[in-house]
Design an enzyme around this catalytic site. Structure first.
Site, PDB file in Angstrom:
ATOM      1  N   ASN A   9      -2.430  74.801  -8.122  1.00  0.00           N
ATOM      2  CA  ASN A   9      -2.022  74.382  -6.823  1.00  0.00           C
ATOM      3  C   ASN A   9      -0.925  73.497  -7.028  1.00  0.00           C
ATOM      4  O   ASN A   9      -0.662  72.267  -7.383  1.00  0.00           O
ATOM      5  CB  ASN A   9      -3.202  73.219  -6.476  1.00  0.00           C
ATOM      6  CG  ASN A   9      -2.741  72.700  -5.193  1.00  0.00           C
ATOM      7  OD1 ASN A   9      -1.787  72.567  -4.658  1.00  0.00           O
ATOM      8  ND2 ASN A   9      -3.718  71.561  -4.666  1.00  0.00           N
ATOM      9  N   ARG A  88      -3.387  77.999  -4.767  1.00  0.00           N
ATOM     10  CA  ARG A  88      -3.317  77.588  -3.321  1.00  0.00           C
ATOM     11  C   ARG A  88      -2.038  77.606  -2.776  1.00  0.00           C
ATOM     12  O   ARG A  88      -0.809  77.313  -3.303  1.00  0.00           O
ATOM     13  CB  ARG A  88      -3.723  75.928  -3.484  1.00  0.00           C
ATOM     14  CG  ARG A  88      -3.950  75.708  -2.207  1.00  0.00           C
ATOM     15  CD  ARG A  88      -3.811  73.971  -2.162  1.00  0.00           C
ATOM     16  NE  ARG A  88      -3.800  73.315  -0.838  1.00  0.00           N
ATOM     17  CZ  ARG A  88      -3.053  72.643  -0.441  1.00  0.00           C
ATOM     18  NH1 ARG A  88      -2.361  71.676  -1.554  1.00  0.00           N
ATOM     19  NH2 ARG A  88      -3.176  71.971   0.565  1.00  0.00           N
ATOM     20  N   HIS A 177      -5.977  72.677   5.704  1.00  0.00           N
ATOM     21  CA  HIS A 177      -7.401  72.239   5.295  1.00  0.00           C
ATOM     22  C   HIS A 177      -8.207  73.425   5.336  1.00  0.00           C
ATOM     23  O   HIS A 177      -9.663  73.030   5.382  1.00  0.00           O
ATOM     24  CB  HIS A 177      -7.801  71.062   5.857  1.00  0.00           C
ATOM     25  CG  HIS A 177      -7.082  69.725   5.504  1.00  0.00           C
ATOM     26  ND1 HIS A 177      -6.868  68.760   6.329  1.00  0.00           N
ATOM     27  CD2 HIS A 177      -6.554  69.341   4.347  1.00  0.00           C
ATOM     28  CE1 HIS A 177      -6.109  67.870   5.530  1.00  0.00           C
ATOM     29  NE2 HIS A 177      -6.172  68.101   4.266  1.00  0.00           N
ATOM     30  N   HIS A 204     -12.104  66.461   7.677  1.00  0.00           N
ATOM     31  CA  HIS A 204     -11.583  66.323   6.642  1.00  0.00           C
ATOM     32  C   HIS A 204     -10.633  64.604   6.325  1.00  0.00           C
ATOM     33  O   HIS A 204      -9.481  64.928   7.154  1.00  0.00           O
ATOM     34  CB  HIS A 204     -11.025  67.676   6.226  1.00  0.00           C
ATOM     35  CG  HIS A 204     -10.472  67.428   4.697  1.00  0.00           C
ATOM     36  ND1 HIS A 204     -10.627  68.409   3.865  1.00  0.00           N
ATOM     37  CD2 HIS A 204      -9.506  66.802   4.068  1.00  0.00           C
ATOM     38  CE1 HIS A 204     -10.157  67.989   2.545  1.00  0.00           C
ATOM     39  NE2 HIS A 204      -9.209  66.974   2.845  1.00  0.00           N
ATOM     40  N   ASN A 207      -5.925  61.676   2.204  1.00  0.00           N
ATOM     41  CA  ASN A 207      -4.585  60.999   2.287  1.00  0.00           C
ATOM     42  C   ASN A 207      -4.029  61.869   3.532  1.00  0.00           C
ATOM     43  O   ASN A 207      -3.403  61.441   4.315  1.00  0.00           O
ATOM     44  CB  ASN A 207      -3.771  60.999   1.439  1.00  0.00           C
ATOM     45  CG  ASN A 207      -2.742  60.296   1.213  1.00  0.00           C
ATOM     46  OD1 ASN A 207      -2.761  59.337   1.882  1.00  0.00           O
ATOM     47  ND2 ASN A 207      -1.669  60.426   0.293  1.00  0.00           N
ATOM     48  N   GLY A 208      -4.327  63.340   3.473  1.00  0.00           N
ATOM     49  CA  GLY A 208      -3.929  63.867   4.637  1.00  0.00           C
ATOM     50  C   GLY A 208      -5.266  64.247   5.319  1.00  0.00           C
ATOM     51  O   GLY A 208      -6.170  64.148   4.620  1.00  0.00           O
ATOM     52  N   ARG A 237       1.398  59.633   7.337  1.00  0.00           N
ATOM     53  CA  ARG A 237       1.724  60.238   8.727  1.00  0.00           C
ATOM     54  C   ARG A 237       1.134  59.868   9.796  1.00  0.00           C
ATOM     55  O   ARG A 237      -0.110  59.438   9.810  1.00  0.00           O
ATOM     56  CB  ARG A 237       1.496  61.765   8.628  1.00  0.00           C
ATOM     57  CG  ARG A 237       2.064  62.696   7.317  1.00  0.00           C
ATOM     58  CD  ARG A 237       1.233  64.120   7.130  1.00  0.00           C
ATOM     59  NE  ARG A 237       1.224  64.451   5.790  1.00  0.00           N
ATOM     60  CZ  ARG A 237       0.273  65.082   5.414  1.00  0.00           C
ATOM     61  NH1 ARG A 237      -0.512  65.848   6.191  1.00  0.00           N
ATOM     62  NH2 ARG A 237       0.100  65.400   4.022  1.00  0.00           N
ATOM     63  N   CYS A 280      -7.042  53.853   1.497  1.00  0.00           N
ATOM     64  CA  CYS A 280      -7.882  53.351   2.245  1.00  0.00           C
ATOM     65  C   CYS A 280      -8.679  52.399   1.709  1.00  0.00           C
ATOM     66  O   CYS A 280      -9.001  51.255   1.915  1.00  0.00           O
ATOM     67  CB  CYS A 280      -9.007  54.696   2.549  1.00  0.00           C
ATOM     68  SG  CYS A 280     -10.464  53.956   3.744  1.00  0.00           S
ATOM     69  N   ARG A 281      -8.825  52.544   0.022  1.00  0.00           N
ATOM     70  CA  ARG A 281      -9.593  51.733  -0.535  1.00  0.00           C
ATOM     71  C   ARG A 281      -8.942  50.268  -0.986  1.00  0.00           C
ATOM     72  O   ARG A 281      -9.581  49.264  -0.599  1.00  0.00           O
ATOM     73  CB  ARG A 281      -9.837  52.114  -2.250  1.00  0.00           C
ATOM     74  CG  ARG A 281     -11.220  52.169  -2.421  1.00  0.00           C
ATOM     75  CD  ARG A 281     -11.515  52.947  -3.959  1.00  0.00           C
ATOM     76  NE  ARG A 281     -10.354  54.216  -4.158  1.00  0.00           N
ATOM     77  CZ  ARG A 281     -10.461  55.006  -5.074  1.00  0.00           C
ATOM     78  NH1 ARG A 281     -11.370  54.545  -5.885  1.00  0.00           N
ATOM     79  NH2 ARG A 281      -9.726  56.035  -5.154  1.00  0.00           N
ATOM     80  N   GLY A 327     -11.468  62.416   0.568  1.00  0.00           N
ATOM     81  CA  GLY A 327     -11.823  61.273  -0.183  1.00  0.00           C
ATOM     82  C   GLY A 327     -12.214  60.138   0.787  1.00  0.00           C
ATOM     83  O   GLY A 327     -13.113  59.265   0.296  1.00  0.00           O
ATOM     84  N   ASN A 331     -16.373  58.877   0.878  1.00  0.00           N
ATOM     85  CA  ASN A 331     -16.454  57.618   0.423  1.00  0.00           C
ATOM     86  C   ASN A 331     -16.564  56.174   1.165  1.00  0.00           C
ATOM     87  O   ASN A 331     -17.068  55.453   0.797  1.00  0.00           O
ATOM     88  CB  ASN A 331     -15.532  57.429  -0.571  1.00  0.00           C
ATOM     89  CG  ASN A 331     -15.850  58.371  -1.746  1.00  0.00           C
ATOM     90  OD1 ASN A 331     -16.655  58.625  -2.492  1.00  0.00           O
ATOM     91  ND2 ASN A 331     -14.584  59.025  -2.083  1.00  0.00           N
ATOM     92  N   GLU A 380     -12.402  72.445  -2.836  1.00  0.00           N
ATOM     93  CA  GLU A 380     -11.411  73.687  -2.515  1.00  0.00           C
ATOM     94  C   GLU A 380     -11.063  74.595  -3.907  1.00  0.00           C
ATOM     95  O   GLU A 380     -10.871  75.678  -3.621  1.00  0.00           O
ATOM     96  CB  GLU A 380      -9.964  72.920  -2.058  1.00  0.00           C
ATOM     97  CG  GLU A 380     -10.251  72.572  -0.839  1.00  0.00           C
ATOM     98  CD  GLU A 380      -8.995  71.511  -0.440  1.00  0.00           C
ATOM     99  OE1 GLU A 380      -8.124  71.771   0.300  1.00  0.00           O
ATOM    100  OE2 GLU A 380      -9.149  70.341  -0.747  1.00  0.00           O
TER     101      GLU A 380
HETATM  102  P1  AMP Z   1      -8.095  62.757  -0.828  1.00  0.00           P
HETATM  103  O1  AMP Z   1      -6.683  62.737  -0.433  1.00  0.00           O
HETATM  104  O2  AMP Z   1      -9.064  63.438  -0.389  1.00  0.00           O
HETATM  105  O3  AMP Z   1      -7.973  62.557  -2.364  1.00  0.00           O
HETATM  106  O4  AMP Z   1      -8.400  61.176  -0.416  1.00  0.00           O
HETATM  107  C1  AMP Z   1      -7.833  60.012  -0.765  1.00  0.00           C
HETATM  108  C2  AMP Z   1      -8.181  58.709   0.061  1.00  0.00           C
HETATM  109  O5  AMP Z   1      -9.636  58.292  -0.182  1.00  0.00           O
HETATM  110  C3  AMP Z   1      -7.463  57.550  -0.227  1.00  0.00           C
HETATM  111  O6  AMP Z   1      -6.989  56.896   0.991  1.00  0.00           O
HETATM  112  C4  AMP Z   1      -8.630  56.764  -0.972  1.00  0.00           C
HETATM  113  O7  AMP Z   1      -8.238  55.222  -1.009  1.00  0.00           O
HETATM  114  C5  AMP Z   1      -9.825  57.224  -0.390  1.00  0.00           C
HETATM  115  N1  AMP Z   1     -11.009  56.802  -1.025  1.00  0.00           N
HETATM  116  C6  AMP Z   1     -11.400  57.332  -2.370  1.00  0.00           C
HETATM  117  N2  AMP Z   1     -12.486  56.668  -2.700  1.00  0.00           N
HETATM  118  C7  AMP Z   1     -12.720  55.722  -1.714  1.00  0.00           C
HETATM  119  C8  AMP Z   1     -13.788  54.871  -1.581  1.00  0.00           C
HETATM  120  N3  AMP Z   1     -14.835  54.514  -2.542  1.00  0.00           N
HETATM  121  N4  AMP Z   1     -13.694  53.977  -0.432  1.00  0.00           N
HETATM  122  C9  AMP Z   1     -12.733  54.178   0.384  1.00  0.00           C
HETATM  123  N5  AMP Z   1     -11.843  55.047   0.345  1.00  0.00           N
HETATM  124  C10 AMP Z   1     -11.861  55.875  -0.889  1.00  0.00           C
END
Ligand code: AMP
Length: 394
Positions: A9, A88, A177, A204, A207-208, A237, A280-281, A327, A331, A380
């Protein structure tokens, strides 16, 4: 060892990879090359819980593929089991509606779509040429993020702009996606076979972030557009807004429209509103410590996601299933609850105890909900490996 597939990827400044075996079910090795194009590029291998990082002095996608090959040269059992390589690809335009075996025509076709994904398409092509050179004789497959959405009706994919712009330049909604949505549709059908004849709404959220309506197994609408900027508010974004803002920002800040677009792509979304982070975390932790801007950003993210879920759902007869993935979707119980709070008018309700769980495939709707609500971790890489296996066997 059974046949294995290398999944590559290539992003603009990164290269993620994985070697999957057992029909894609087992990950033998995975890793990432980061900060490509900079002086401090690194390549990290992860195998059986162990991590090993090396520096990549050349800092190119090609040198990353060469190091992966070198690593595999020292593990001949894995190298000799390699039967295919799956790449990808972010944008397949209107040319690619499914995964294909790579040949020069395919590479040329991907190059023709490069104006819609100028950061990604050149990186994909470099990765393909490198893999073809370094793994001679191993069949290579391209899997497109846009392909799953090629089933959209013209009413959904056209923008209400002069038709000549579509005819001459192919300006239309493509959606992204798609590999994740295809995996989710397939995984849900394993658990709920009826879902292939039903209406499925998927968020989905990573981050995106995007939404997709899947009617009887086919994508009928999705929130992202000609690029991944349209639709939901995301990590950095802005998502959809009045297009006039682009020239307002450029004029007010004395910057070019390309720079203004950069603001909307890289400095907006959760980061722009929270003025703290795109993650987000991090924002949930800040909110727990009383940071009001973090809470505002998260609540806006949830509200705008709910709006898009409803908008994409207009292509369904019923919302039989709502799936959270990515993500954040997998979560964040806070975000899932905040989204479903906005969907009460659509008889979507979740059980707060079940929603507190995360990480595994499960359903979290409450008894009164007319829609089943799911958390399904996306995969994916598995989808890319399976497409590669299928095409090689054909
Ligand atoms: P991705 O682009 O699918 O890898 O997702 C990344 C996003 O998922 C980031 O904003 C992370 O903060 C969020 N994320 C991952 N684990 C958690 C969690 N335990 N609680 C809240 N957000 C999470």
């Amino acid at each position: 060892m059974s046949d294995s597939i290398l999944v590559i990827n290539c992003g603009s400044s990164s290269l993620k990879f994985a070697v999957l075996t057992d029909e894609g079910q087992t990950v033998l090795l995975e890793g990432i090359a980061e900060r490509l194009g900079e002086s401090n590029s690194t390549l990290t291998f992860k195998k059986e819980g162990l991590k090993e990082s090396i520096s990549l002095p050349e800092g190119t996608h090609k040198s990353a593929v060469a190091e992966i090959k070198k690593w595999l040269d020292n593990r001949p059992t894995i190298l000799n089991s390699l039967t295919g390589i799956g790449h990808r690809v972010v944008h397949g335009g209107e040319t690619f509606s499914q995964s294909v075996l790579i040949d020069q025509n395919v590479i040329d076709g991907i190059a023709e779509c490069a104006n819609f994904a100028p950061l990604h398409s050149p990186a994909h092509i470099i990765g393909m040429y490198a893999a073809i050179e370094l793994f001679p004789g191993v069949p290579q497959v391209a899997v497109f993020d846009t392909a799953f959405h090629q089933t959209l009706a013209a009413e959904q994919y056209l923008y209400p702009i002069p038709m000549a712009l579509y005819r001459q330049h192919h300006f239309r909604k493509y959606g992204f996606h798609g590999t994740s949505y295809r995996y989710i549709s397939r995984r849900l059908a394993e658990i709920e076979p009826n879902s292939l004849q039903q209406g499925v709404l998927v968020a989905h959220l990573g981050n995106g972030a995007s939404t997709c309506a899947i009617n009887k197994g086919k994508s009928t609408d999705t929130s992202m557009g000609i690029t991944p900027l349209e639709g939901l508010m995301m990590g950095t974004r802005c998502g959809s807004l009045d297009p006039s803002l682009l020239s307002f920002i450029a004029d007010a800040e004395g910057i070019s429209s390309a720079q203004a677009l950069d603001v909307l792509n890289k400095k907006s979304g959760l980061l722009g509103i929270s003025e703290l982070s795109n993650d987000c975390r991090t924002l949930e932790d800040a909110m727990a410590s009383g940071n009001e801007s973090a809470k505002l950003a998260l609540d806006m993210f949830a509200i705008r996601t709910a709006k898009y879920l409803v908008s994409t759902a207009t292509t369904l007869d019923r919302i039989d299933h709502l799936v959270f993935t990515g993500g954040i979707g997998e979560n964040s119980s806070y975000i899932r609850a905040a989204i479903c709070q906005q969907l009460k008018a659509f008889n979507i309700h979740i059980d707060s105890d079940k929603n507190a769980l995360r990480g595994a495939t499960m359903n979290i709707e409450s008894a009164q909900s007319q829609t089943k609500v799911w958390i399904i971790p996306t995969n994916e890489e598995l989808m890319i490996a399976l497409d590669t296996i299928n095409l090689i066997r054909q």
